[in-house]
Design an enzyme around this catalytic site. Structure first.
Site, short mmCIF file in Angstrom:
data_model
loop_
_atom_site.label_atom_id
_atom_site.label_comp_id
_atom_site.label_asym_id
_atom_site.label_seq_id
_atom_site.Cartn_x
_atom_site.Cartn_y
_atom_site.Cartn_z
N GLU A 1 -4.53 28.19 -40.79
CA GLU A 1 -4.07 29.16 -39.80
C GLU A 1 -4.08 28.57 -38.39
O GLU A 1 -3.14 28.75 -37.63
CB GLU A 1 -4.98 30.41 -39.86
N ASP A 2 -5.13 27.84 -38.04
CA ASP A 2 -5.33 27.46 -36.64
C ASP A 2 -5.04 25.99 -36.32
O ASP A 2 -5.02 25.62 -35.16
CB ASP A 2 -6.79 27.74 -36.23
#
Ligand code: MN
Length: 740
Positions: A97-98
């Protein structure tokens, strides 16, 4: 509400908590090895190092390095006995996600198990909770369960949420509120559902603290006041309990437990009770070595203290759906104050605290994958160790229902949740929104990207439907939709359309037939028709037309009542007129209609696919339901087999005035299997100046025959027969078959 300087401290929570300093890698290793002594520490180190690099330089709101969060999540997971992959996934749960890490990379580096867990956590993270649709909390929970097809996905998500809740005080108030509400509505019930009561309690406690600070503070003060008052009493009682059990030579540990702030708060609210009326806010827990001891303990207690009727519950004989097992009873103390006692085995206690996660600790060796069979094995094992465990099937069913449900949950662009059967497509979704939306669907976006109407939807997808004013449902749609409601809506539309077409077809046939007999249309008024059709067994004009269109009334019968004497003699002239009409229609651009339905030229006509007639073939028309007249070869097996209703047969003939028609005919040719045969067959066809659209040669080596499957472009039956004559001259030719 914002806490002032006097606000109570963030409540202490239990699961995977380590006070004093942030979690470190060593803590995680130690915790993992405690429960899985032979775990592959190198694997864990690799995951840790990868996460550290990926999150390098990122800072949390607390000012700590971002990576402190994944480390804590990994620690929580290790502390509740999760396996190596899951703990490692804790380190890595945010990298996709990051940090621009792809799922493929994860799989290559850490294997499919870990990659799948991280992928699941990432997907759940993308589901946006819309607080406006609070009523849909249950659907959100279902959606998350549906997305977490491996239960460990959900457990990682819960650990993630728990740590975020513990560090929530660093976030602005509006975020605290939103995240806390979401925790209370979505995540703590999920933790409860899979039996992880410790995490559930922790989540509730923290959410309560942020959502209702005043109520929390008040209750906190009341409870600690009460605890001070009762402490001596409870210590004495605890001592007495232990002594009584020792006297009966029962091995058991007595502890006391305070009911969580949040559950007391909820009890006070929902039951309108006072603190004094809550018996179980302060309770004793007795952990035994065996089930037999549980009941012995119960007997001892009931002998020495007066039980309150109606408060005894046997969750050992009948476990709760989340597998919780225990005996509960409430007794009246010597001073008149009631207290609750829970009695269970150590193993039951572990299941009660850790729920589904508890079963990893019973597995020897490194890891087990999470198939249904493993749950069953776990339960079987549990059953054999515990002696008896009932209703596990029911528990299994619930979990299975949630995990392997036949239902998927998707979002509308406005964030509303809609439930569809598994395998549903955007078209099902469109019909679920509204029948008219379904009927006029021209396209769909799934998660913001254009997608085919055939796309199989998955839980969590955001689906958007595009409509067009001129779109109409199509027959093929019946093959695309999965839900029966969508299918029924399409069917009913098609049926009504079929009726409309039949009606129109019937009207056309009727008028042409009248024209054939030179009966002026103006003389046959609606009223006149209406007055005569009763004899034909119909009462309404529309029914009359559609009966003709459906072939229930033959054209001849239909016009009979309207013909003047001697009308039949005009028939030949009618034929002349029809030829003129053909020419006329051709000019109007209707020349694609190669078949003339005798005397009736602008009715819908199409060539039947089953026998594929070509000009020159002897043909028969058949009035279909609403699709016009199907033209079959007269000897078409389908036509014969269907047991065709003779009433619906109609005589048709080829319109030979239309030149250079092209038909595609599929032919199978059987020959000897000899070298050079392919070239010879190919030449035989091209000698007749025939286009070949497909040419497939095959050999049946057993029977020693060559099989050619060809599609030819021919203008007429004469043309096709010319091809056959040419083929027959090839040496080794056996026979041929015209397909369809
Ligand atoms: Mn996270």
């Amino acid at each position: 509400m914002v806490f002032g300087k006097t606000s109570p401290p963030v409540p202490q929570t239990i699961a995977g908590y380590k006070s004093g300093r942030p979690h470190r890698y060593d803590d995680v290793v130690a915790e993992l090895l405690k429960h899985h002594p032979s775990a592959d520490v190198d694997f864990l180190a690799k995951a840790y190092a990868f996460g550290a690099k990926a999150h390098h330089g990122q800072i949390r709101k607390s000012g700590q390095p971002y990576y402190s969060h994944p480390i804590s999540v990994a620690f929580i997971l290790a502390s509740i006995h999760l396996d190596l992959e899951t703990v490692a996934a804790g380190f890595l749960h945010d990298v996709v996600e990051d940090c621009d890490v792809t799922n493929d990379q994860m799989e290559k580096l850490f294997g499919p198990d870990l990659a799948r867990i991280v992928d699941g956590v990432t997907k759940i993270g993308k589901v946006k909770f819309n607080s406006k649709v609070e009523a849909q909390a249950e659907n959100y929970r279902k959606m998350i369960l549906a997305m977490a097809d491996d239960i460990r996905v959900l457990i990682v998500k819960l650990a993630d949420r728990l740590h975020n809740m513990r560090t929530l005080h660093f976030l602005p108030e509006h975020k605290q509120q939103r995240i806390s509400r979401e925790t209370l509505e979505i995540f703590s019930p999920l933790a409860h559902r899979i039996g992880m009561s410790q995490i559930k309690n922790d989540l509730e406690m923290l959410a309560f603290y942020y959502l209702e600070p005043d109520a929390y503070r008040q209750l906190d003060q009341q409870l600690s006041g009460r605890e001070r008052q009762n402490r001596k009493l409870m210590v004495a009682l605890s001592k007495e309990l232990s002594e009584r059990l020792a006297k009966h030579e029962i091995q058991a540990v007595v502890t006391n437990r305070v009911k969580s702030h949040f559950s007391i708060h909820r009890k006070l609210q929902t039951q309108g009770a006072t603190l004094e009326g809550i018996y179980d806010y302060y309770a004793f827990r007795i952990l035994t070595e065996s089930i037999k001891d549980c009941y012995t303990v119960l007997g001892v207690l009931h002998e020495n203290w007066q039980p309150i009727p109606g408060r005894f519950k046997d969750f050992i004989a009948t476990p709760k759906l989340n597998l919780y097992q225990s005996l509960h009873t409430t007794l009246i103390g010597h001073n008149g104050i009631p207290f609750e006692v829970q009695i269970r085995t150590r193993m039951m206690h572990q299941v009660a605290e850790e729920g589904v996660a508890a079963h990893w600790s019973y597995k020897h060796g490194r890891l087990m994958s999470v198939g249904q069979s493993n749950y069953s094995n776990w339960l079987k094992k549990l059953a054999s160790e515990q002696g008896e465990i009932k209703d596990t099937a029911e528990f299994m069913e619930t979990i299975k229902d949630q995990l392997k449900t036949d239902e998927i949950l998707v979002f509308t662009p406005a964030g509303e949740i809609k439930s569809l059967p598994r395998g549903s497509t955007p078209l099902d979704f469109a019909y679920l929104i509204h029948t008219e939306v379904g009927h006029s669907t021209i396209g769909a976006k799934v998660d913001g990207k254009m997608a085919s109407l055939r796309t199989e939807l998955r839980s969590g997808h955001i689906v958007e439907i595009m409509t067009g004013p001129r779109q109409r449902p199509k027959q093929e749609w019946l093959k695309i939709v999965k839900s029966s409601s969508a299918r029924n809506k399409i069917r009913s539309w098609l049926r009504s359309e079929e009726r409309k077409k039949s009606l129109e077809l019937g009207r056309q046939i009727f008028e042409r037939e009248l024209r054939k007999y030179k009966v002026p249309l103006k003389s046959v008024t609606k009223d006149l028709i209406q007055s005569k059709i009763k004899d034909l067994g119909v009462s309404r004009l529309d029914d009359f037309y559609s009966a003709i269109g459906f072939g229930k009334i033959t054209p001849v019968k239909a016009v009979e009542p309207f013909l003047p004497e001697g009308a039949a003699e005009n028939k030949d002239e009618a034929a002349t007129e029809s030829r003129l009409m053909t020419a006329f229609n051709r000019l109007r651009g209707r020349s694609q209609q190669m078949v003339l339905v005798k005397g009736q030229h602008d009715v819908l006509v199409f060539l039947a696919k089953c026998c594929n007639p070509i000009i020159g073939d002897s043909i028969t028309g058949y009035i279909t339901r609403g699709r016009g007249v199907a033209v079959h070869k007269t000897d078409c097996p389908t036509l014969v087999k269907m047991g065709i209703n003779p009433e619906r047969k109609i005589s048709v003939e080829w319109d030979r005035s239309i030149e250079k028609q092209v038909f595609n005919v599929r032919v199978k040719i059987f020959t000897d299997d000899r070298p050079g045969m392919i070239a010879d067959i190919s030449h035989a066809i091209s000698d007749t100046k025939t286009n070949v659209l497909r040419f497939k040669a095959d050999a049946d080596s057993e029977k020693r025959v060559g099989i050619f499957d060809v599609v030819l472009e021919v203008h007429s039956l004469d043309h096709l027969q010319k091809v056959f004559r040419s083929l027959k001259k090839v040496k080794g030719y056996l026979n041929h078959e015209r397909m369809g």
